[in-house]
Design a protein around this motif. Sequence first.
Motif, mmCIF file in Angstrom:
data_model
loop_
_atom_site.group_PDB
_atom_site.id
_atom_site.type_symbol
_atom_site.label_atom_id
_atom_site.label_comp_id
_atom_site.label_asym_id
_atom_site.label_seq_id
_atom_site.Cartn_x
_atom_site.Cartn_y
_atom_site.Cartn_z
ATOM 1 N N PHE A 198 0.898 -1.125 -0.035
ATOM 2 C CA PHE A 198 0.075 0.052 0.054
ATOM 3 C C PHE A 198 0.957 1.107 -0.143
ATOM 4 C CE2 PHE A 198 -4.140 1.547 1.943
ATOM 5 C CZ PHE A 198 -4.366 2.648 0.943
ATOM 6 N N SER A 199 0.813 1.982 -0.996
ATOM 7 C CA SER A 199 1.756 3.030 -1.207
ATOM 8 C C SER A 199 0.836 4.453 -1.406
ATOM 9 C CB SER A 199 2.681 3.206 -2.527
ATOM 10 O OG SER A 199 3.598 2.075 -2.399
ATOM 11 N N LEU A 200 1.255 5.513 -0.662
ATOM 12 C CA LEU A 200 0.572 6.617 -0.621
ATOM 13 C C LEU A 200 1.398 7.920 -1.072
ATOM 14 C CD1 LEU A 200 -2.063 7.993 0.093
ATOM 15 C CD2 LEU A 200 -1.214 8.240 2.393
ATOM 16 N N VAL A 201 1.101 8.484 -2.095
ATOM 17 C CA VAL A 201 2.039 9.667 -2.671
ATOM 18 C C VAL A 201 1.307 10.740 -2.879
ATOM 19 C CG1 VAL A 201 3.566 7.948 -3.820
ATOM 20 C CG2 VAL A 201 1.441 8.845 -4.879
ATOM 21 N N GLY A 202 1.980 11.855 -2.969
ATOM 22 C CA GLY A 202 1.340 13.227 -3.117
ATOM 23 C C GLY A 202 1.355 14.216 -1.931
ATOM 24 N N LEU A 203 2.622 14.133 -1.528
ATOM 25 C CA LEU A 203 3.137 15.021 -0.056
ATOM 26 C C LEU A 203 2.151 14.861 0.736
ATOM 27 C CD1 LEU A 203 5.610 17.006 -0.489
ATOM 28 C CD2 LEU A 203 4.111 18.673 -0.823
ATOM 29 N N PRO A 204 2.026 13.833 1.417
ATOM 30 C CA PRO A 204 1.428 13.632 2.852
ATOM 31 C C PRO A 204 2.210 14.143 3.943
ATOM 32 C CG PRO A 204 2.165 11.559 1.879
ATOM 33 C CD PRO A 204 2.646 12.324 0.912
ATOM 34 N N ASP A 205 1.490 14.438 4.864
ATOM 35 C CA ASP A 205 2.338 14.849 6.222
ATOM 36 C C ASP A 205 1.912 13.246 6.756
ATOM 37 O OD1 ASP A 205 -0.320 14.617 7.201
ATOM 38 O OD2 ASP A 205 0.003 16.343 8.719
ATOM 39 N N LYS A 206 2.482 13.363 8.097
ATOM 40 C CA LYS A 206 2.687 12.098 9.042
ATOM 41 C C LYS A 206 1.344 11.506 9.298
ATOM 42 C CE LYS A 206 4.417 8.881 11.839
ATOM 43 N NZ LYS A 206 5.309 8.047 11.116
ATOM 44 N N ALA A 207 0.103 12.455 9.684
ATOM 45 C CA ALA A 207 -1.110 11.908 9.733
ATOM 46 C C ALA A 207 -1.810 11.635 8.373
ATOM 47 C CB ALA A 207 -2.026 13.335 10.090
ATOM 48 N N VAL A 208 -1.461 12.108 7.366
ATOM 49 C CA VAL A 208 -2.111 11.291 6.234
ATOM 50 C C VAL A 208 -1.461 10.092 5.743
ATOM 51 C CG1 VAL A 208 -2.406 11.931 3.455
ATOM 52 C CG2 VAL A 208 -2.422 13.876 5.263
ATOM 53 N N ALA A 209 0.005 10.006 6.072
ATOM 54 C CA ALA A 209 0.562 8.743 5.613
ATOM 55 C C ALA A 209 -0.025 7.636 6.650
ATOM 56 C CB ALA A 209 2.232 8.922 5.994
ATOM 57 N N GLU A 210 -0.321 7.941 7.823
ATOM 58 C CA GLU A 210 -0.920 7.020 8.759
ATOM 59 C C GLU A 210 -2.329 6.439 8.338
ATOM 60 O OE1 GLU A 210 -0.677 8.908 12.463
ATOM 61 O OE2 GLU A 210 1.480 8.213 12.767
ATOM 62 N N SER A 211 -2.756 7.144 7.305
ATOM 63 C CA SER A 211 -4.300 6.685 6.597
ATOM 64 C C SER A 211 -4.127 5.371 6.177
ATOM 65 C CB SER A 211 -4.653 7.738 5.695
ATOM 66 O OG SER A 211 -4.813 8.873 6.396
ATOM 67 N N ARG A 212 -2.986 4.896 5.599
ATOM 68 C CA ARG A 212 -2.924 3.361 5.100
ATOM 69 C C ARG A 212 -3.212 2.387 6.266
ATOM 70 N NH1 ARG A 212 3.168 3.601 3.053
ATOM 71 N NH2 ARG A 212 3.164 4.640 5.196
ATOM 72 N N GLU A 213 -2.762 2.783 7.537
ATOM 73 C CA GLU A 213 -3.016 1.799 8.558
ATOM 74 C C GLU A 213 -4.451 1.936 9.096
ATOM 75 O OE1 GLU A 213 -0.942 -0.584 8.928
ATOM 76 O OE2 GLU A 213 0.478 0.610 7.486
ATOM 77 N N ARG A 214 -4.992 3.200 9.147
ATOM 78 C CA ARG A 214 -6.315 3.247 9.610
ATOM 79 C C ARG A 214 -7.143 2.624 8.830
ATOM 80 N NH1 ARG A 214 -4.079 8.223 11.275
ATOM 81 N NH2 ARG A 214 -4.933 9.314 9.401
ATOM 82 N N VAL A 215 -7.120 2.771 7.314
ATOM 83 C CA VAL A 215 -7.874 2.277 6.310
ATOM 84 C C VAL A 215 -7.850 0.711 6.411
ATOM 85 C CG1 VAL A 215 -8.114 2.112 3.681
ATOM 86 C CG2 VAL A 215 -7.809 4.267 4.653
ATOM 87 N N ARG A 216 -6.525 0.065 6.377
ATOM 88 C CA ARG A 216 -6.285 -1.204 6.669
ATOM 89 C C ARG A 216 -7.161 -1.805 7.730
ATOM 90 N NH1 ARG A 216 -2.000 -4.126 4.381
ATOM 91 N NH2 ARG A 216 -0.978 -2.163 4.460
ATOM 92 N N GLY A 217 -7.222 -1.009 9.143
ATOM 93 C CA GLY A 217 -7.753 -1.422 10.150
ATOM 94 C C GLY A 217 -9.270 -1.531 9.934
ATOM 95 N N ALA A 218 -9.719 -0.314 9.581
ATOM 96 C CA ALA A 218 -11.218 0.005 9.117
ATOM 97 C C ALA A 218 -11.805 -1.276 8.197
ATOM 98 C CB ALA A 218 -11.613 1.337 8.720
ATOM 99 N N PHE A 219 -11.285 -1.686 7.169
ATOM 100 C CA PHE A 219 -11.601 -2.485 6.225
ATOM 101 C C PHE A 219 -11.728 -3.938 7.137
ATOM 102 C CE2 PHE A 219 -10.943 -1.268 1.571
ATOM 103 C CZ PHE A 219 -11.578 -0.005 1.888
ATOM 104 N N ALA A 220 -10.753 -4.153 7.975
ATOM 105 C CA ALA A 220 -10.638 -5.397 8.676
ATOM 106 C C ALA A 220 -11.862 -5.359 9.602
ATOM 107 C CB ALA A 220 -9.297 -5.685 9.372
ATOM 108 N N GLY A 221 -12.186 -4.187 10.111
ATOM 109 C CA GLY A 221 -12.969 -4.286 11.191
ATOM 110 C C GLY A 221 -14.848 -4.481 10.584
ATOM 111 N N ILE A 222 -14.633 -4.031 9.267
ATOM 112 C CA ILE A 222 -16.181 -4.420 8.412
ATOM 113 C C ILE A 222 -16.000 -5.690 7.621
ATOM 114 C CG2 ILE A 222 -16.700 -1.841 8.645
ATOM 115 C CD1 ILE A 222 -15.920 -2.071 5.489
ATOM 116 N N GLY A 223 -14.764 -6.449 7.758
ATOM 117 C CA GLY A 223 -15.039 -7.732 7.149
ATOM 118 C C GLY A 223 -14.311 -7.749 5.818
#
Length: 533
Positions: free
Chosen positions: A33-58
């Motif tokens: 999972f790669s995230l590009v486009g000049l993200p800051d730390k909070a945006v870069a961490e979106s990968r893990e929150r999205v991954r966790g949210a997907f796992a939370g809804i199956g």
Amino acid sequence: MVARVTTFAFEGVEARRVDVEVQLIGSAGQTTFSLVGLPDKAVAESRERVRGAFAGIGLALPPKRIIASLAPADLPKEGSHFDLPIALALMAAMGVIGPADLEGWAALGELGLDGRIAATGGALPAAVAASALGLGLICPEANGAEAAWAGDASILAPRSLIALINHFKGTQVLRAPEPGPAMSGGPVPDLREVKGQESAKRALEVAAAGGHNLLFIGPPGSGKSMMAQRLPGLLPPLTPPELLETSMVWSMAGLIERGALTRDRPFRSPHHSASMAALTGGGHRARPGEASLAHNGVLFLDELPEFSAQALDSLRAPLETGEIVVARANAHIRYPARFQLVAAMNPCRCGQGGVGRGACGKAPRCQVDYQNRISGPMFDRIDLTVETPPVTAADMALPPPAEGTAEAAARVAAARAMQAERARTAGLDPVRTVNARAEGAYLERFATPDEAGRVLLTRAGEAGGLTARGWTRTLRLARTIADLEGADGVLRRHVAEALIYRRAGPAAQADFERRTSTRPGFAEAEAAPSLHR
């Protein structure tokens, strides 16, 4: 296949469009999972929150290379509100949601690891920007009532990713949220509670009528803070354009609860330990400061000399321009900051000054040193400087005054109505054109005094050393005094009262007396004994 969702990056209260594009590359293998486009730390961490949210809804991420691009790539991206648009674009790329379902929508929101969509700041500016682009807005349920204030924009406010998926599949249709309530701050303190200080109350009314900056100087317990806290009760409620401007700033600060807006003008009173960034905005994400949170309202600075010189002087430019620019190496963030400054201070550090019982034994040097903590340019931007003498036992024994906030507010409303009518006559915005911000041809046309007033102002300027800014502010103040009287023109008595309010501390008074002691006849000009610059 590339799936796209629109979202926004914030520069001050301006929402700039960002297109979130997600592409799945490769065949079965390891998930990356790669995230590009000049993200800051909070945006870069979106990968893990999205991954966790997907796992939370199956949902499981596909065993492919996932690339999420935030365009334009050279625009810095800050904040956790990019979680939801990244998740929606990814679900569209996976086929969970049809790509056509997301056409015509923008989105913002933070994701929890269980799939819930958490509140985030900036929903109102995002809704306004989405409406301007002809898009609807998908935002957290907690922000739905706030976003609904944007007007004709379509709003979806789901509680979770599951609710949003069900909505697009037609199994659970979400209703559009209603705008939050227009709240009132409740009863305001009444001027009847202030015993004595009639001159200071008069100055408070003048300041309210014209939007002028005001400084109270007096010993502890003389009612300085008490009167300042009653200023909002004299001011008219926010107009709809002002309400939207102010609410957008508060939305960026995350201070709007459940979409409830208030038509009461803001009253911000930061502690004197506040830093420059706290007053003017800044920090890692350039949040709005107290000056911007007081936009279209009042910024009250108690114990004025106790603020740091750097913090106070940072307000000099906003007092003139009505906006704050937070400069960074790669961006300039603008926040509106059109506020009315009201301040209070003791005459010296011990608080008593040089006269009366308990007088400071170091006067006047103590007063000069203490008041010199405030720079001359900052003093020059204060329209009214009023002394509040100690309240005596005789004052306290008097019955409450016959007039209170309601009567003074009625006179202020009448004066502001005159200003609005003049603005319409001149083809200006009647909402923004108050006397404190009048300038140029408008000032020449409506604030030029009669001949006697002009002579008085000229003689006062020559003797007291009024700066060009001081001259202009005196004219504005005289125009407000005339408005309170219901007069069409500015007369000599209006100029004389305005000059009385343009007073300074002991340093300026001593300099004035030294320069005017050899100029006989100036007392006949009816100007104040201590004119301010």
